[in-house]
Design an enzyme around this catalytic site. Structure first.
Site, PDB file in Angstrom:
ATOM      1  N   GLY A 224     -29.044   2.825 -19.131  1.00  0.00           N
ATOM      2  CA  GLY A 224     -29.908   4.411 -19.312  1.00  0.00           C
ATOM      3  C   GLY A 224     -29.251   5.880 -18.213  1.00  0.00           C
ATOM      4  O   GLY A 224     -30.821   6.221 -18.119  1.00  0.00           O
TER       5      GLY A 224
ATOM      6  N   ARG B 281     -29.555  10.722 -16.502  1.00  0.00           N
ATOM      7  CA  ARG B 281     -29.693  11.140 -16.159  1.00  0.00           C
ATOM      8  C   ARG B 281     -31.503  11.097 -16.094  1.00  0.00           C
ATOM      9  O   ARG B 281     -32.080   9.505 -16.517  1.00  0.00           O
ATOM     10  CB  ARG B 281     -30.265  12.039 -17.626  1.00  0.00           C
ATOM     11  CG  ARG B 281     -30.304  11.798 -18.787  1.00  0.00           C
ATOM     12  CD  ARG B 281     -29.800  13.083 -19.949  1.00  0.00           C
ATOM     13  NE  ARG B 281     -29.784  12.663 -20.727  1.00  0.00           N
ATOM     14  CZ  ARG B 281     -30.420  12.913 -21.959  1.00  0.00           C
ATOM     15  NH1 ARG B 281     -31.419  13.635 -21.048  1.00  0.00           N
ATOM     16  NH2 ARG B 281     -30.606  12.078 -23.008  1.00  0.00           N
TER      17      ARG B 281
ATOM     18  N   ASP C  54     -23.048   0.736 -24.422  1.00  0.00           N
ATOM     19  CA  ASP C  54     -24.379   1.122 -24.988  1.00  0.00           C
ATOM     20  C   ASP C  54     -24.882  -0.587 -25.317  1.00  0.00           C
ATOM     21  O   ASP C  54     -24.639  -1.760 -26.052  1.00  0.00           O
ATOM     22  CB  ASP C  54     -23.565   1.363 -27.017  1.00  0.00           C
ATOM     23  CG  ASP C  54     -24.993   1.287 -27.697  1.00  0.00           C
ATOM     24  OD1 ASP C  54     -25.644   0.358 -27.823  1.00  0.00           O
ATOM     25  OD2 ASP C  54     -24.620   1.769 -28.832  1.00  0.00           O
ATOM     26  N   VAL C  55     -26.001  -0.535 -25.137  1.00  0.00           N
ATOM     27  CA  VAL C  55     -27.529  -1.765 -25.068  1.00  0.00           C
ATOM     28  C   VAL C  55     -27.483  -2.201 -25.891  1.00  0.00           C
ATOM     29  O   VAL C  55     -27.880  -3.282 -26.499  1.00  0.00           O
ATOM     30  CB  VAL C  55     -28.258  -0.921 -24.262  1.00  0.00           C
ATOM     31  CG1 VAL C  55     -27.813  -1.096 -22.687  1.00  0.00           C
ATOM     32  CG2 VAL C  55     -29.535  -0.633 -25.193  1.00  0.00           C
TER      33      VAL C  55
ATOM     34  N   ASN D 218     -33.518   0.486 -18.892  1.00  0.00           N
ATOM     35  CA  ASN D 218     -34.641   2.454 -19.028  1.00  0.00           C
ATOM     36  C   ASN D 218     -34.477   3.105 -19.834  1.00  0.00           C
ATOM     37  O   ASN D 218     -35.172   4.385 -20.556  1.00  0.00           O
ATOM     38  CB  ASN D 218     -34.203   2.837 -17.604  1.00  0.00           C
ATOM     39  CG  ASN D 218     -34.549   3.883 -17.738  1.00  0.00           C
ATOM     40  OD1 ASN D 218     -35.383   4.459 -17.436  1.00  0.00           O
ATOM     41  ND2 ASN D 218     -33.378   5.105 -18.265  1.00  0.00           N
TER      42      ASN D 218
ATOM     43  N   SER E 217     -43.865   2.188 -21.879  1.00  0.00           N
ATOM     44  CA  SER E 217     -44.952   3.446 -22.224  1.00  0.00           C
ATOM     45  C   SER E 217     -46.350   3.661 -22.310  1.00  0.00           C
ATOM     46  O   SER E 217     -46.513   2.048 -23.109  1.00  0.00           O
ATOM     47  CB  SER E 217     -44.075   4.445 -23.021  1.00  0.00           C
ATOM     48  OG  SER E 217     -44.997   5.483 -23.874  1.00  0.00           O
TER      49      SER E 217
ATOM     50  N   TYR F  42     -41.059   4.406 -32.183  1.00  0.00           N
ATOM     51  CA  TYR F  42     -41.187   4.739 -30.052  1.00  0.00           C
ATOM     52  C   TYR F  42     -43.188   3.788 -29.550  1.00  0.00           C
ATOM     53  O   TYR F  42     -42.347   2.816 -28.656  1.00  0.00           O
ATOM     54  CB  TYR F  42     -41.521   6.140 -29.448  1.00  0.00           C
ATOM     55  CG  TYR F  42     -40.863   6.385 -28.619  1.00  0.00           C
ATOM     56  CD1 TYR F  42     -40.590   5.567 -28.333  1.00  0.00           C
ATOM     57  CD2 TYR F  42     -42.293   6.277 -27.294  1.00  0.00           C
ATOM     58  CE1 TYR F  42     -40.396   6.258 -26.370  1.00  0.00           C
ATOM     59  CE2 TYR F  42     -42.417   6.647 -26.617  1.00  0.00           C
ATOM     60  CZ  TYR F  42     -41.006   5.692 -25.496  1.00  0.00           C
ATOM     61  OH  TYR F  42     -41.167   6.251 -24.411  1.00  0.00           O
TER      62      TYR F  42
ATOM     63  N   ALA G 220     -44.502   1.089 -31.631  1.00  0.00           N
ATOM     64  CA  ALA G 220     -44.226  -0.307 -31.735  1.00  0.00           C
ATOM     65  C   ALA G 220     -42.739  -0.748 -30.448  1.00  0.00           C
ATOM     66  O   ALA G 220     -42.837  -1.937 -30.568  1.00  0.00           O
ATOM     67  CB  ALA G 220     -42.736  -0.451 -33.097  1.00  0.00           C
TER      68      ALA G 220
ATOM     69  N   ILE H 284     -44.033  11.918 -18.239  1.00  0.00           N
ATOM     70  CA  ILE H 284     -43.550  12.765 -16.728  1.00  0.00           C
ATOM     71  C   ILE H 284     -42.605  13.719 -17.512  1.00  0.00           C
ATOM     72  O   ILE H 284     -41.779  14.682 -18.158  1.00  0.00           O
ATOM     73  CB  ILE H 284     -42.207  11.583 -16.917  1.00  0.00           C
ATOM     74  CG1 ILE H 284     -43.106   9.987 -16.501  1.00  0.00           C
ATOM     75  CG2 ILE H 284     -41.568  11.706 -15.684  1.00  0.00           C
ATOM     76  CD1 ILE H 284     -44.189  10.132 -15.595  1.00  0.00           C
TER      77      ILE H 284
HETATM   78  P1  NDP Z   1     -33.870  10.484 -21.345  1.00  0.00           P
HETATM   79  O1  NDP Z   1     -33.459  10.494 -22.818  1.00  0.00           O
HETATM   80  O2  NDP Z   1     -33.526  11.420 -19.943  1.00  0.00           O
HETATM   81  O3  NDP Z   1     -32.361   9.234 -20.520  1.00  0.00           O
HETATM   82  C1  NDP Z   1     -32.993   8.139 -21.217  1.00  0.00           C
HETATM   83  C2  NDP Z   1     -31.011   7.405 -20.936  1.00  0.00           C
HETATM   84  O4  NDP Z   1     -31.039   6.496 -22.108  1.00  0.00           O
HETATM   85  C3  NDP Z   1     -29.968   8.644 -21.739  1.00  0.00           C
HETATM   86  O5  NDP Z   1     -28.614   9.350 -20.621  1.00  0.00           O
HETATM   87  C4  NDP Z   1     -29.826   8.256 -22.638  1.00  0.00           C
HETATM   88  O6  NDP Z   1     -28.295   8.339 -23.481  1.00  0.00           O
HETATM   89  C5  NDP Z   1     -29.282   6.972 -22.726  1.00  0.00           C
HETATM   90  N1  NDP Z   1     -29.564   6.179 -23.877  1.00  0.00           N
HETATM   91  C6  NDP Z   1     -30.086   5.999 -24.759  1.00  0.00           C
HETATM   92  N2  NDP Z   1     -29.467   5.132 -25.956  1.00  0.00           N
HETATM   93  C7  NDP Z   1     -28.559   4.205 -24.837  1.00  0.00           C
HETATM   94  C8  NDP Z   1     -27.498   3.114 -25.106  1.00  0.00           C
HETATM   95  N3  NDP Z   1     -28.129   2.897 -26.274  1.00  0.00           N
HETATM   96  N4  NDP Z   1     -27.850   2.368 -24.670  1.00  0.00           N
HETATM   97  C9  NDP Z   1     -27.538   3.195 -23.094  1.00  0.00           C
HETATM   98  N5  NDP Z   1     -28.216   4.370 -22.612  1.00  0.00           N
HETATM   99  C10 NDP Z   1     -28.956   4.488 -23.804  1.00  0.00           C
HETATM  100  O7  NDP Z   1     -35.429   9.488 -21.161  1.00  0.00           O
HETATM  101  P2  NDP Z   1     -36.032   9.878 -19.984  1.00  0.00           P
HETATM  102  O8  NDP Z   1     -35.308  10.061 -18.805  1.00  0.00           O
HETATM  103  O9  NDP Z   1     -37.141  10.348 -20.135  1.00  0.00           O
HETATM  104  O10 NDP Z   1     -36.991   8.139 -20.152  1.00  0.00           O
HETATM  105  C11 NDP Z   1     -35.947   6.908 -20.065  1.00  0.00           C
HETATM  106  C12 NDP Z   1     -37.426   5.734 -20.540  1.00  0.00           C
HETATM  107  O11 NDP Z   1     -38.142   5.981 -20.039  1.00  0.00           O
HETATM  108  C13 NDP Z   1     -36.904   5.972 -21.743  1.00  0.00           C
HETATM  109  O12 NDP Z   1     -37.312   4.387 -22.156  1.00  0.00           O
HETATM  110  C14 NDP Z   1     -38.386   6.522 -21.639  1.00  0.00           C
HETATM  111  O13 NDP Z   1     -38.703   5.881 -23.606  1.00  0.00           O
HETATM  112  C15 NDP Z   1     -39.919   5.952 -20.904  1.00  0.00           C
HETATM  113  N6  NDP Z   1     -40.564   6.743 -20.937  1.00  0.00           N
HETATM  114  C16 NDP Z   1     -40.093   8.300 -21.018  1.00  0.00           C
HETATM  115  C17 NDP Z   1     -41.225   9.099 -20.308  1.00  0.00           C
HETATM  116  C18 NDP Z   1     -41.939  11.083 -20.779  1.00  0.00           C
HETATM  117  O14 NDP Z   1     -42.616  11.100 -20.421  1.00  0.00           O
HETATM  118  N7  NDP Z   1     -40.398  11.601 -20.831  1.00  0.00           N
HETATM  119  C19 NDP Z   1     -42.131   8.755 -20.557  1.00  0.00           C
HETATM  120  C20 NDP Z   1     -42.716   7.624 -21.488  1.00  0.00           C
HETATM  121  C21 NDP Z   1     -41.842   6.496 -21.582  1.00  0.00           C
HETATM  122  P3  NDP Z   1     -28.519   9.604 -24.527  1.00  0.00           P
HETATM  123  O15 NDP Z   1     -27.570  10.774 -23.742  1.00  0.00           O
HETATM  124  O16 NDP Z   1     -27.192   9.216 -25.585  1.00  0.00           O
HETATM  125  O17 NDP Z   1     -29.332   9.590 -24.989  1.00  0.00           O
END
Ligand code: NDP
Length: 248
Positions: free
Chosen positions: A13, A16, A63-64, A90, A142, A155, A157, A188
């Site tokens: 992921g 971005r 796609d994980v 991530n 998280s 989320y 869970a 964040i």
């Molecule tokens: P974003 O949505 O900005 O980035 C997540 C990335 O993961 C996106 O590019 C997304 O693609 C990709 N993704 C989604 N589904 C899949 C999949 N099936 N296989 C591969 N990639 C996938 O999220 P954040 O950067 O904000 O968050 C990153 C991590 O941090 C996550 O695990 C989130 O739960 C965790 N987190 C974030 C917090 C925050 O405040 N931002 C707080 C706590 C935890 P797509 O464009 O399709 O969505």
């Protein structure tokens, strides 16, 4: 910096957000990067930022949620790079809603990406890291997975599951010198937090002793520590990166 020279790091992921910041920081410290996301074309921004840093970078469409696709991509990476040293799980999604109105589809989608995706990637690297007798697995959980949150039962869970999964994996793999830790980010900064009204922002900040949202770089710094030998005696832990929002 050459902390990770000759080491291969995979960040899921990483098109971005936090995943992109993690990939860049690992590269700044010398790692060869494998960046992955659902669509390969989404990786172009992260890829060019990594190339500007002079990093070796490979892009993989992944796609994980698919165990089969994950194993195939991980095997390709092992073959191409000869090793896998660091895995950062991530990739994550949210589908928020109150429990009474939460659809089965939204429950399944979040559990499948966040928890099963982490299982798929971790399982796929295990044999490779066991052969190497070294590896660091870092799962992005998280604060919500620790304390729960109204409107995020699915989320919370999934992230609580990621934490329990991390501890179990740490116990199973420790004898092979493979460490597994989780990071629990608090709030964040992101496009989502930027769009909040001043009133909502203020309310959220009141819950944070350091009185600020975290940045993707804060998470990237924590990942770098857990990926490195500076944390060689740390496994099965949850590192809270939340400005003091919860203290354990
Ligand atoms: P974003 O949505 O900005 O980035 C997540 C990335 O993961 C996106 O590019 C997304 O693609 C990709 N993704 C989604 N589904 C899949 C999949 N099936 N296989 C591969 N990639 C996938 O999220 P954040 O950067 O904000 O968050 C990153 C991590 O941090 C996550 O695990 C989130 O739960 C965790 N987190 C974030 C917090 C925050 O405040 N931002 C707080 C706590 C935890 P797509 O464009 O399709 O969505």
């Amino acid at each position: 910096m050459t902390m990770f020279k000759g080491k291969t790091a995979i960040v899921t992921g990483s098109a971005r957000g936090i995943g992109q910041a993690i990939a860049l920081e690992l590269a700044r410290n010398g790692a060869d990067l494998v960046i992955c996301d659902v669509k390969a074309e989404w990786l172009s921004e992260t890829e060019s930022l990594l190339r500007e840093l002079g990093a070796n970078v490979t892009c993989k469409e992944l796609d994980v949620t698919s165990a089969e696709a994950t194993q195939k991509v991980i095997n390709e990476i092992a073959e191409e790079n000869g090793r896998i040293d660091i895995l950062v799980n991530n990739a994550g999604i949210t589908r928020d809603g109150l429990l009474m109105r939460m659809s089965e589809e939204d429950w399944d989608a979040v559990l499948t990406v966040n928890l099963k995706g982490t299982f798929n990637c971790t399982k796929a690297v295990t044999r490779i890291m066991m052969k190497q007798r070294t590896g660091s697995i870092i799962n992005i959980a998280s604060v919500v997975g620790v304390m729960g949150n109204a409107g995020q039962a699915n989320y919370a869970a999934s992230k609580g599951g990621v934490i329990a999964f991390t501890k179990s994996v740490a116990k199973e793999l420790a004898s092979r010198n493979i460490r597994a830790n989780a990071i629990a980010p608090g709030f964040i900064s992101s496009k989502m937090t930027d769009a909040l009204s001043d009133e909502v922002r203020q309310k959220m900040l009141e819950a944070i002793p350091l009185n600020a949202f975290g940045t993707p770089q804060d998470i990237a710094n924590a990942v770098t520590f857990l990926a490195s030998d500076n944390s060689s005696y740390i496994t099965g832990q949850v590192l809270n990166v939340n400005g003091g929002m919860i203290m354990q």
